[in-house]
Design an enzyme around this catalytic site. Sequence first.
Site, short mmCIF file in Angstrom:
data_model
loop_
_atom_site.label_atom_id
_atom_site.label_comp_id
_atom_site.label_asym_id
_atom_site.label_seq_id
_atom_site.Cartn_x
_atom_site.Cartn_y
_atom_site.Cartn_z
N ASP A 19 21.03 -10.11 -49.96
CA ASP A 19 21.21 -9.76 -48.45
C ASP A 19 20.29 -10.32 -47.78
OD1 ASP A 19 19.22 -7.76 -48.75
OD2 ASP A 19 20.66 -6.06 -48.25
N CYS A 76 18.16 -7.09 -52.99
CA CYS A 76 18.54 -6.71 -51.28
C CYS A 76 16.87 -5.94 -51.31
CB CYS A 76 19.42 -5.60 -51.56
SG CYS A 76 19.18 -4.06 -52.54
N THR A 78 15.40 -2.93 -51.61
CA THR A 78 14.79 -2.14 -52.36
C THR A 78 15.35 -2.64 -54.01
OG1 THR A 78 16.73 -0.63 -52.43
CG2 THR A 78 14.71 0.07 -51.08
N HIS A 109 17.27 -4.57 -75.18
CA HIS A 109 17.85 -2.89 -75.53
C HIS A 109 19.35 -2.69 -74.77
CE1 HIS A 109 14.32 -0.66 -77.15
NE2 HIS A 109 14.45 -1.82 -77.86
N HIS A 144 21.42 -0.90 -80.72
CA HIS A 144 21.50 -1.07 -79.15
C HIS A 144 23.00 -1.61 -78.95
CE1 HIS A 144 17.32 -0.33 -79.03
NE2 HIS A 144 17.15 -1.32 -79.68
#
Length: 156
Positions: A19, A76, A78, A109, A144
């Site tokens: 963004d 973005c 954060t 993992h 995993h």
Amino acid sequence: MHKYGGIEIMSEKIAIGSDHAGYGLKCEVVKWLRENNVEFIEMGCMDGSSCDYPLVAKEVCGKITDGTVNKAILICGTGIGISMAANKIKGIRAALCTDAYTAKYTRLHNDANVLCMGGRVTGAGVACEMVEIFLNTEFEGGRHQRRVDLITDLEK
Ligand code: RB5
């Protein structure tokens, strides 16, 4: 296959999008991808003007779900909103990473197929290091795989 610092980068082609808040960091990562001959499709915000990160997540992750690419990068401000949005999409395992360790282990993992980063949180040097690791680390499988399958079950 591509070579970076003597290491082979295994993803054939990736998608990348951001963004407006991730646009600056996306440009840095795109530069790194070009310098390292990683093929990519650039999507989402193409300048700094305001756009909605859930729509970018949908557009970019669509390239994974339709089989065009097998990995993607989303950015973005954060990294949180765009990872939340991406993880609503079936088949997407998006990981918000902040350092080399998280980028490495989410491949080993979690078999993450989308690397999310925060353009207002992470600098270009750390971001490009994470991209290199994300593209070059194979899923460990084994125990995993069972856990990743259990994540997939939650989509039902
Ligand atoms: C945009 O201002 C910002 O909210 C967005 O980039 C992101 O950080 C949301 O999680």
